[in-house]
Write an enzyme that holds these catalytic residues in place. Sequence first.
Site, PDB file in Angstrom:
ATOM      1  NE  ARG A  51     -10.497  -4.948   0.299  1.00 48.02           N
ATOM      2  CZ  ARG A  51     -10.433  -6.264   0.228  1.00 48.02           C
ATOM      3  NH1 ARG A  51     -11.418  -6.947  -0.242  1.00 48.02           N
ATOM      4  NH2 ARG A  51      -9.356  -6.916   0.624  1.00 48.02           N
ATOM      5  CB  THR A  52      -6.689   0.250  -2.474  1.00 51.76           C
ATOM      6  OG1 THR A  52      -7.174   0.090  -1.154  1.00 51.76           O
ATOM      7  CG2 THR A  52      -6.472   1.721  -2.745  1.00 51.76           C
ATOM      8  CE  LYS A  80      15.909  -2.366 -13.708  1.00 52.35           C
ATOM      9  NZ  LYS A  80      15.607  -1.726 -15.000  1.00 52.35           N
ATOM     10  NE  ARG A 101      -2.326   0.458  -0.388  1.00 55.89           N
ATOM     11  CZ  ARG A 101      -3.339  -0.298   0.050  1.00 55.89           C
ATOM     12  NH1 ARG A 101      -3.185  -1.595   0.189  1.00 55.89           N
ATOM     13  NH2 ARG A 101      -4.492   0.245   0.350  1.00 55.89           N
ATOM     14  CG  HIS A 129      -6.214   3.767   2.931  1.00 52.76           C
ATOM     15  ND1 HIS A 129      -6.456   4.177   1.636  1.00 52.76           N
ATOM     16  CD2 HIS A 129      -6.365   2.427   2.945  1.00 52.76           C
ATOM     17  CE1 HIS A 129      -6.740   3.112   0.913  1.00 52.76           C
ATOM     18  NE2 HIS A 129      -6.689   2.041   1.678  1.00 52.76           N
TER      19      HIS A 129
HETATM   20  C1  NCD Z   1      -6.906  -1.330   4.337  1.00 52.76           C
HETATM   21  C2  NCD Z   1      -5.485  -0.856   4.163  1.00 52.76           C
HETATM   22  O1  NCD Z   1      -4.834  -1.211   3.175  1.00 52.76           O
HETATM   23  O2  NCD Z   1      -5.049  -0.103   5.011  1.00 52.76           O
HETATM   24  N1  NCD Z   1      -7.381  -2.049   3.242  1.00 52.76           N
HETATM   25  C3  NCD Z   1      -7.985  -1.377   2.221  1.00 52.76           C
HETATM   26  O3  NCD Z   1      -7.397  -0.579   1.552  1.00 52.76           O
HETATM   27  N2  NCD Z   1      -9.290  -1.612   2.045  1.00 52.76           N
HETATM   28  C4  NCD Z   1      -7.147  -2.050   5.583  1.00 52.76           C
HETATM   29  C5  NCD Z   1      -6.275  -3.211   5.904  1.00 52.76           C
HETATM   30  O4  NCD Z   1      -5.386  -3.593   5.152  1.00 52.76           O
HETATM   31  O5  NCD Z   1      -6.508  -3.768   6.975  1.00 52.76           O
END
Ligand code: NCD
Length: 304
Positions: A51-52, A80, A101, A129
Site C-alpha cells: 500500500r504505502t 553492497k 521505508r 509511519h
Molecule cells: C502498516 C505498516 O507498514 O506499518 N501498513 C501500511 O503501511 N499500511 C501496518 C502493518 O504493516 O501492519
Amino acid sequence: MRHLMNPLDFSVEELDKLFDLANDIENNLPKYAHACDGKILATCFYEPSTRTRLSFESAMTRLGGRVIGFADANSSSAAKGESVSDTIRVISCYADICAMRHPKEGAPMVASEKSGIPVINAGDGGHYHPTQTLTDLLTIRTLKGHLDNFTIGLCGDLKFGRTVHSLINALVRYPGTRFVFISPEELRVPDYIIEMLKEKNIPYEEVIRLEDVMPQLDLLYMTRVQKERFFNEEDYVRLKDFYILDTTKMQLAKEDMLVLHPLPRVNEISVEVDDDPRAAYFRQAQYGVYVRMALILTLLGLVK
Ligand code: NCD
C-alpha cells in the site's frame, strides 16, 4: 526545504490545510493531473510494502509526475554495504522528492540530513509511519467531519505497531481525545507513550477484552500482530489470533462507530465485517492516495 519524519512535523493548522487540499483533490482529480509534470519521485523501500509504496507511486503518477526506485533492499546498493546517507546524496541527483521505508528506526531521519531533496519517512521500524497517520486523520476528518472529542479504541499489537504510535502522537493535539488501548499484556502500548499521556493529562484506559469496551467507542483502530518484529515464532503464533472482529462484536458497537485498519489485514477482522457500512478501511486506503498527493505538492512547494 522540508521533510516529513514525524506526524508532528506539521502543526494542526498546517494539517488542516493539507487535508483541505486532499479533499479538493478527491473532488477535482482532473484539475491536478499535470500539477507535477516533469517531477520525479524516488521510492526507496528497504522493507516490504504494498500500500504505502504503490499509493506513493499512484499519487505521483496521478499528479503527472514519474517514479523511480526500488522495492527491495537486496536489489539496491545497500546489499553492497552503502549507507543511507550516501544513497540519498545520489538519489538527490536523480529525483525531486523521496519516500523512504527502512527497518531501522531513524534511518530516514539520517538520510534527510544529507539529502538535497525532501525526504518522507514511509515507515521506520517500529517507530513512526507519518503518512499512514495523515491517511488515518484525513479518513476520520472526511467521514466524521472533525478530529476532536473522540473516544478511540486501538486494538491489537500496540507494542510494535508503528501506525499506532504515530496516530496516538497526532491525536493528543485534538481536544477531547480519549484512548482505550486493547491488547494482550505482552503487546501493551510502550511505556514512553503512557508517560507522555500522563504528562499531558490525556485520559486513557488499558483493557484486554474488546467486547467490554466496544459500546463506548467512536472509532476502532484494528491492527495486525507485527510478525516481523517478534523475536520468536512461538510468541507470534500464540498471539496472532488474539482478536478477531466479527459481526457479533460489531453488534455491540455504536451505529456510527468507524472501523479503521492500516492494512494489511491478516485474521483480525473477519471478511464478513467488510459489508458493514461502519467498515472504513478500504475507503481509508483510497484516502491514502489523496493525502500523499497533497503531501507531495506541499513538500515540493507547488501549492498556490
Ligand atoms: C502498516 C505498516 O507498514 O506499518 N501498513 C501500511 O503501511 N499500511 C501496518 C502493518 O504493516 O501492519
